[in-house]
Design a protein around this motif. Structure first.
Motif, PDB file in Angstrom:
ATOM      1  N   ILE A 127      69.875  -7.817  82.128  1.00 56.83           N
ATOM      2  CA  ILE A 127      69.262  -7.448  83.403  1.00 56.83           C
ATOM      3  C   ILE A 127      69.479  -5.966  83.708  1.00 56.83           C
ATOM      4  CG2 ILE A 127      69.398  -7.785  85.910  1.00 56.83           C
ATOM      5  CD1 ILE A 127      70.051 -10.704  85.403  1.00 56.83           C
ATOM      6  N   CYS A 128      68.404  -5.315  84.136  1.00 55.77           N
ATOM      7  CA  CYS A 128      68.466  -3.946  84.626  1.00 55.77           C
ATOM      8  C   CYS A 128      68.305  -3.966  86.151  1.00 55.77           C
ATOM      9  CB  CYS A 128      67.357  -3.098  83.995  1.00 55.77           C
ATOM     10  SG  CYS A 128      67.119  -1.477  84.759  1.00 55.77           S
ATOM     11  N   ILE A 129      69.212  -3.292  86.846  1.00 59.06           N
ATOM     12  CA  ILE A 129      69.118  -3.135  88.294  1.00 59.06           C
ATOM     13  C   ILE A 129      68.942  -1.653  88.596  1.00 59.06           C
ATOM     14  CG2 ILE A 129      70.333  -3.366  90.499  1.00 59.06           C
ATOM     15  CD1 ILE A 129      71.724  -5.829  89.329  1.00 59.06           C
ATOM     16  N   ILE A 130      67.863  -1.316  89.290  1.00 58.83           N
ATOM     17  CA  ILE A 130      67.563   0.081  89.611  1.00 58.83           C
ATOM     18  C   ILE A 130      68.000   0.345  91.043  1.00 58.83           C
ATOM     19  CG2 ILE A 130      65.758   1.840  89.779  1.00 58.83           C
ATOM     20  CD1 ILE A 130      64.103   0.151  87.806  1.00 58.83           C
ATOM     21  N   GLY A 131      69.103   1.062  91.186  1.00 59.59           N
ATOM     22  CA  GLY A 131      69.611   1.422  92.499  1.00 59.59           C
ATOM     23  C   GLY A 131      70.915   0.727  92.836  1.00 59.59           C
ATOM     24  N   ALA A 132      71.888   1.501  93.335  1.00 60.94           N
ATOM     25  CA  ALA A 132      73.194   0.953  93.712  1.00 60.94           C
ATOM     26  C   ALA A 132      73.416   1.045  95.214  1.00 60.94           C
ATOM     27  CB  ALA A 132      74.312   1.681  92.954  1.00 60.94           C
ATOM     28  N   GLY A 133      72.347   0.782  95.982  1.00 64.48           N
ATOM     29  CA  GLY A 133      72.495   0.565  97.411  1.00 64.48           C
ATOM     30  C   GLY A 133      72.857  -0.878  97.665  1.00 64.48           C
ATOM     31  N   ALA A 134      72.761  -1.306  98.912  1.00 65.26           N
ATOM     32  CA  ALA A 134      73.172  -2.669  99.269  1.00 65.26           C
ATOM     33  C   ALA A 134      72.400  -3.722  98.482  1.00 65.26           C
ATOM     34  CB  ALA A 134      72.985  -2.885 100.766  1.00 65.26           C
ATOM     35  N   ALA A 135      71.088  -3.538  98.314  1.00 66.41           N
ATOM     36  CA  ALA A 135      70.276  -4.534  97.608  1.00 66.41           C
ATOM     37  C   ALA A 135      70.684  -4.644  96.145  1.00 66.41           C
ATOM     38  CB  ALA A 135      68.794  -4.179  97.724  1.00 66.41           C
ATOM     39  N   GLY A 136      70.879  -3.513  95.497  1.00 61.39           N
ATOM     40  CA  GLY A 136      71.266  -3.529  94.098  1.00 61.39           C
ATOM     41  C   GLY A 136      72.656  -4.107  93.888  1.00 61.39           C
ATOM     42  N   LEU A 137      73.574  -3.804  94.793  1.00 65.41           N
ATOM     43  CA  LEU A 137      74.957  -4.247  94.635  1.00 65.41           C
ATOM     44  C   LEU A 137      75.092  -5.762  94.807  1.00 65.41           C
ATOM     45  CD1 LEU A 137      76.796  -1.367  96.526  1.00 65.41           C
ATOM     46  CD2 LEU A 137      76.579  -1.667  94.047  1.00 65.41           C
ATOM     47  N   ILE A 138      74.417  -6.334  95.815  1.00 63.49           N
ATOM     48  CA  ILE A 138      74.545  -7.782  95.998  1.00 63.49           C
ATOM     49  C   ILE A 138      73.833  -8.530  94.874  1.00 63.49           C
ATOM     50  CG2 ILE A 138      72.514  -8.050  97.504  1.00 63.49           C
ATOM     51  CD1 ILE A 138      75.924  -9.905  97.680  1.00 63.49           C
ATOM     52  N   THR A 139      72.750  -7.960  94.364  1.00 65.31           N
ATOM     53  CA  THR A 139      72.088  -8.564  93.199  1.00 65.31           C
ATOM     54  C   THR A 139      73.021  -8.549  92.002  1.00 65.31           C
ATOM     55  OG1 THR A 139      69.919  -7.840  94.014  1.00 65.31           O
ATOM     56  CG2 THR A 139      70.071  -8.421  91.685  1.00 65.31           C
ATOM     57  N   ALA A 140      73.694  -7.418  91.798  1.00 62.40           N
ATOM     58  CA  ALA A 140      74.624  -7.296  90.678  1.00 62.40           C
ATOM     59  C   ALA A 140      75.751  -8.312  90.779  1.00 62.40           C
ATOM     60  CB  ALA A 140      75.197  -5.881  90.630  1.00 62.40           C
ATOM     61  N   LYS A 141      76.287  -8.487  91.979  1.00 64.21           N
ATOM     62  CA  LYS A 141      77.393  -9.430  92.140  1.00 64.21           C
ATOM     63  C   LYS A 141      77.006 -10.825  91.667  1.00 64.21           C
ATOM     64  CE  LYS A 141      80.009 -12.150  95.427  1.00 64.21           C
ATOM     65  NZ  LYS A 141      80.253 -12.537  96.826  1.00 64.21           N
ATOM     66  N   PHE A 160      65.102  -4.709  78.316  1.00 62.10           N
ATOM     67  CA  PHE A 160      65.744  -5.701  79.182  1.00 62.10           C
ATOM     68  C   PHE A 160      64.838  -6.919  79.342  1.00 62.10           C
ATOM     69  CE2 PHE A 160      67.538  -1.632  80.350  1.00 62.10           C
ATOM     70  CZ  PHE A 160      68.882  -1.903  80.519  1.00 62.10           C
ATOM     71  N   ASP A 161      65.479  -8.062  79.592  1.00 63.16           N
ATOM     72  CA  ASP A 161      64.716  -9.286  79.869  1.00 63.16           C
ATOM     73  C   ASP A 161      64.169  -9.287  81.298  1.00 63.16           C
ATOM     74  OD1 ASP A 161      65.408 -10.478  77.330  1.00 63.16           O
ATOM     75  OD2 ASP A 161      67.415 -10.827  78.165  1.00 63.16           O
ATOM     76  N   VAL A 162      64.947  -8.698  82.200  1.00 66.71           N
ATOM     77  CA  VAL A 162      64.639  -8.770  83.627  1.00 66.71           C
ATOM     78  C   VAL A 162      64.911  -7.417  84.273  1.00 66.71           C
ATOM     79  CG1 VAL A 162      65.232  -9.889  85.818  1.00 66.71           C
ATOM     80  CG2 VAL A 162      65.262 -11.222  83.698  1.00 66.71           C
ATOM     81  N   VAL A 163      64.055  -7.030  85.234  1.00 70.78           N
ATOM     82  CA  VAL A 163      64.266  -5.806  86.008  1.00 70.78           C
ATOM     83  C   VAL A 163      64.259  -6.146  87.492  1.00 70.78           C
ATOM     84  CG1 VAL A 163      63.306  -3.566  86.674  1.00 70.78           C
ATOM     85  CG2 VAL A 163      63.293  -4.258  84.263  1.00 70.78           C
ATOM     86  N   PHE A 164      65.289  -5.707  88.189  1.00 70.49           N
ATOM     87  CA  PHE A 164      65.349  -5.774  89.643  1.00 70.49           C
ATOM     88  C   PHE A 164      65.149  -4.367  90.196  1.00 70.49           C
ATOM     89  CE2 PHE A 164      67.557  -9.738  88.751  1.00 70.49           C
ATOM     90  CZ  PHE A 164      67.223 -10.557  89.826  1.00 70.49           C
ATOM     91  N   VAL A 165      64.102  -4.187  90.982  1.00 66.40           N
ATOM     92  CA  VAL A 165      63.831  -2.898  91.613  1.00 66.40           C
ATOM     93  C   VAL A 165      64.511  -2.895  92.982  1.00 66.40           C
ATOM     94  CG1 VAL A 165      62.052  -1.320  92.451  1.00 66.40           C
ATOM     95  CG2 VAL A 165      61.648  -2.699  90.392  1.00 66.40           C
ATOM     96  N   CYS A 166      65.522  -2.047  93.119  1.00 65.97           N
ATOM     97  CA  CYS A 166      66.328  -1.996  94.351  1.00 65.97           C
ATOM     98  C   CYS A 166      66.510  -0.542  94.780  1.00 65.97           C
ATOM     99  CB  CYS A 166      67.696  -2.636  94.128  1.00 65.97           C
ATOM    100  SG  CYS A 166      67.669  -4.314  93.454  1.00 65.97           S
ATOM    101  N   ASN A 167      65.430   0.219  94.737  1.00 64.92           N
ATOM    102  CA  ASN A 167      65.543   1.672  94.951  1.00 64.92           C
ATOM    103  C   ASN A 167      65.400   2.092  96.407  1.00 64.92           C
ATOM    104  OD1 ASN A 167      62.749   1.051  94.926  1.00 64.92           O
ATOM    105  ND2 ASN A 167      62.243   3.167  94.413  1.00 64.92           N
ATOM    106  N   GLY A 168      65.349   1.128  97.329  1.00 63.02           N
ATOM    107  CA  GLY A 168      65.376   1.471  98.745  1.00 63.02           C
ATOM    108  C   GLY A 168      64.026   1.847  99.310  1.00 63.02           C
ATOM    109  N   HIS A 169      64.039   2.111 100.615  1.00 62.86           N
ATOM    110  CA  HIS A 169      62.780   2.344 101.329  1.00 62.86           C
ATOM    111  C   HIS A 169      62.833   3.563 102.238  1.00 62.86           C
ATOM    112  CE1 HIS A 169      59.108   1.726 103.480  1.00 62.86           C
ATOM    113  NE2 HIS A 169      59.687   1.318 104.594  1.00 62.86           N
TER     114      HIS A 169
END
Length: 405
Positions: A6-20, A131-140
């Protein structure tokens, strides 16, 4: 379950909780963050024109009792309405054991056979991985929506994205366009230093504001060299115009053949439930698009639903339902630019994701809903003082008590 890469783009709140949750479920997770720290929009910077939209003095619009991750409370000694420094500290503590690749910018995400090719660059080099999966968490909150750019105004015109502190406006006539959360916060701060503040918005009907603030409940029709002209043809002169008109979505690493931004950048398409890409509903996800919500808890429900699809526990409806989601929703809206605004719908939205994901609803969510309703009501009645309280939780009744500071 076969673990996914899994690739997570962004380490804001959305990316961090997804990572957890992804790490907890045994997936191999890579987090790319373009800055040198976690927190996204909660990182304050004196610089303007950068990723940060945070101003120097800011209390959260939601209390800590309503913007926490499940099983991750804020510190007991913090007030209910916290500073941005408190929120950043929370996210830093939450993520301290995550392996995050900082100062890495994702430049391209493309489909290659049955995987996603993610191209990145650092100061030293460019590289890519599959990557098999991408989570876009780059904020707004980094790409301002400013309808008055290049308007010929002779004074200072900025978007709220670049507002930092009230001292800069001492003794000036300031026009503030927009009365959402940022517009009101900035109005209250600037009113302490400016000679005069004019707040212009259809929402500018607050019963109590400082004496130096004049509310004009209409729209700005034109910005001209000396100020603004309203829809009522009133000319209002200004030294400074602060535009608080929100943000557009932006995904510079996604080609328009994959994702389109509609209605002047306010709608991300094609997605199912503001979340899953219609053509790749089990491998390309967008966390955190809904607006007007309780943010952190909603991010967590979204992440859990997406991960349930990877494990096989969660379900998707028919392909026809997925593809028709946008058209069906648009038919219910008078303003298509409000596509991702789900203020009243957010509770049912999270319930539905929990049900489709086959995971238990968070029982505390009912308390959050009550808190949110109370705050929205109080904010309309007393926008100056609604943050000047703390909340005491009453677990036996899923309720709370208001405690004056």
């Amino acid at each position: 379950m076969i673990p996914k890469k899994i690739c997570i783009i962004g380490a804001g709140a959305a990316g961090l909780i997804t990572a957890k949750h992804a790490i907890t479920q045994g997936h191999k997770v890579t987090i790319f963050e373009q800055t040198d720290g976690v927190g996204g929009t909660w990182v304050y910077s004196e610089e303007t024109g950068c990723h940060s939209s945070m101003y120097k003095i800011m209390k959260t619009n939601l209390p800590k009792e309503a913007m926490l991750f499940q099983d991750e409370p804020f510190r007991d000694d913090l007030p209910s309405f916290m500073s941005h420094e408190d929120v950043l500290e929370y996210l830093e503590e939450f993520s301290k054991f995550f392996l995050i690749q900082f100062n890495i910018t994702v430049t391209q995400v493309t489909r290659e056979k049955d995987q996603w090719k993610v191209v990145c660059k650092s100061e030293a080099a460019e590289f890519s991985d599959l990557f098999d999966v991408v989570f876009v968490c780059n904020g707004h909150f980094f790409e301002p929506l400013n309808p008055y750019e290049n308007c010929g105004f002779q004074g200072e015109l900025i978007h709220s994205h670049d507002y930092r502190r009230a001292e800069h406006y001492e003794g000036k006539n300031v026009v503030i366009v927009g009365a959402g959360p940022s517009g009101i916060d900035i109005t209250l701060q600037v009113a302490q230093t400016a000679k005069k503040v004019t707040l212009i918005s259809k929402k500018a009907t607050y019963p109590v504001l400082p004496a130096s603030v004049r509310q004009v409940a209409t729209h700005v029709k034109i910005v001209y060299p000396k100020g603004v002209i309203t829809d009522d043809n009133e000319h209002i002169e200004a030294d400074v115009i602060i535009v608080c008109t929100g943000y557009v979505f932006k995904f510079p690493f996604l080609d328009s053949s994959l994702v389109q931004l509609k209605y002047e950048g306010l709608m991300v398409s094609p997605l199912y439930e503001h979340l899953c890409h219609v053509d790749y509903p089990t491998s390309l996800f967008f966390i955190g698009l809904p607006l007007g919500t309780i943010t952190f808890p909603l991010f967590e429900v979204q992440a859990k639903y997406c991960l349930s699809l990877l494990s096989g526990r969660g379900k998707l409806p028919s392909q026809e339902t997925i593809k028709n989601f946008e058209d069906t929703r648009l038919q219910t809206l008078s303003n298509p630019a409000a596509f991702h605004i789900i203020i009243e719908e957010q509770w049912e939205y999270m319930k539905n994701l929990s049900k489709m994901g086959n995971f238990e609803e968070w029982g505390y969510m009912e308390t959050i809903r009550k808190l949110y309703s109370y705050i929205m009501t109080e904010r309309k009645k007393n926008v100056i003082g609604y943050k000047m309280v703390n909340f005491e939780l009453l677990p036996e009744s899923n309720d709370f008590r208001v405690v004056d500071i």
